[in-house]
Write a protein that holds these residues in place. Structure first.
Motif: not given
Length: 229
Positions: A163-166, A168-171, A219-226
């Motif tokens: 999730l971290l490597r992706q 900002g993108h939905v996995v 699915g899921y998305l890890f939200v970028p800090r920005s």
């Protein structure tokens, strides 16, 4: 030869699995009660534990809870069909995956191989991954939050890294299941969802808000800090 511990009071099943797994290159040790099972699981002599939930002495969930307090060893739980609540509890406590009884031995072997493959992964070509207050080291498979260990299980580490490597993108749940668990997503399969929930609890919210978003129907998305809020 990988050593596998099975904790199950079905002596005949254990005997059959021992014969079958030996032909696949595994060495199987079988014990038939929770007390002895916990003792052997903590011995550091096995690569993986297959744990039945219905056990004499100490129940499987209690064995898993006590084991997880001391060891990150991969655990594959066995459940009777219909024990949905117990399956979810097992995953929440820290099991890697589950197989419902009755099961096809070929499926069990495939699950074992997938878990062992993941737990033994090293990523020499991938350097440490930093995302704000989260740090992951793929080589040692250690993860920390502000320098404090997150005590992730093997499957949780793999899932968070993906999730971290992706970020900002939905996995999709399908992609996560195949990449993290090494199998296809099944109907009513909630394994990935429970693991994501466990990671969320361990991470807590960031100062900017939610870290991992659920994307309905996908699915899921890890939200970028920005973008976190």
């Amino acid at each position: 030869m990988d050593r596998v511990l099975i904790v199950d009071d079905d002596v005949q099943l254990c005997r059959l699995l021992k014969e079958r797994l030996s032909t696949e290159g595994f060495e199987l040790e079988a014990v038939h009660d929770g007390v002895r099972g916990l003792e052997r699981a903590l011995s550091l002599e096995h690569a993986l534990v297959i744990l039945d939930l219905m056990l004499p002495g100490i129940g499987g969930l209690d064995v898993l809870r006590r084991l997880r307090a001391k060891s990150p060893i991969p655990v594959l739980i066995l459940t009777a069909r219909g024990e949905e609540i117990d399956r979810i509890l097992g995953l929440e406590i820290g099991a890697d995956d589950y197989v419902p009884k009755p099961f096809n031995p070929r499926e069990l072997i495939a699950r074992i191989r997938a878990i062992l493959r993941r737990s033994s992964m090293t990523a020499a070509s991938a350097g440490p991954l930093n995302h704000g207050d989260i740090q992951l080291d793929p080589k040692s498979r250690e993860a920390s939050l502000n320098g404090v260990s997150l005590n992730l299980t093997s499957v949780e580490f793999t899932l968070l890294e993906l999730l971290l490597r992706q970020a900002g993108h939905v996995v999709t749940r399908e992609q996560l299941t195949e990449s993290v668990l090494g199998r296809k997503l099944g109907p009513f399969d909630r394994v990935i969802d429970v693991h994501v929930s466990n990671i969320r609890k361990k991470l807590g919210p960031s100062e900017l808000g939610q870290r991992i978003k659920s994307i309905r129907g996908s699915g899921y998305l890890f939200v970028p800090r920005s973008e976190a809020r």
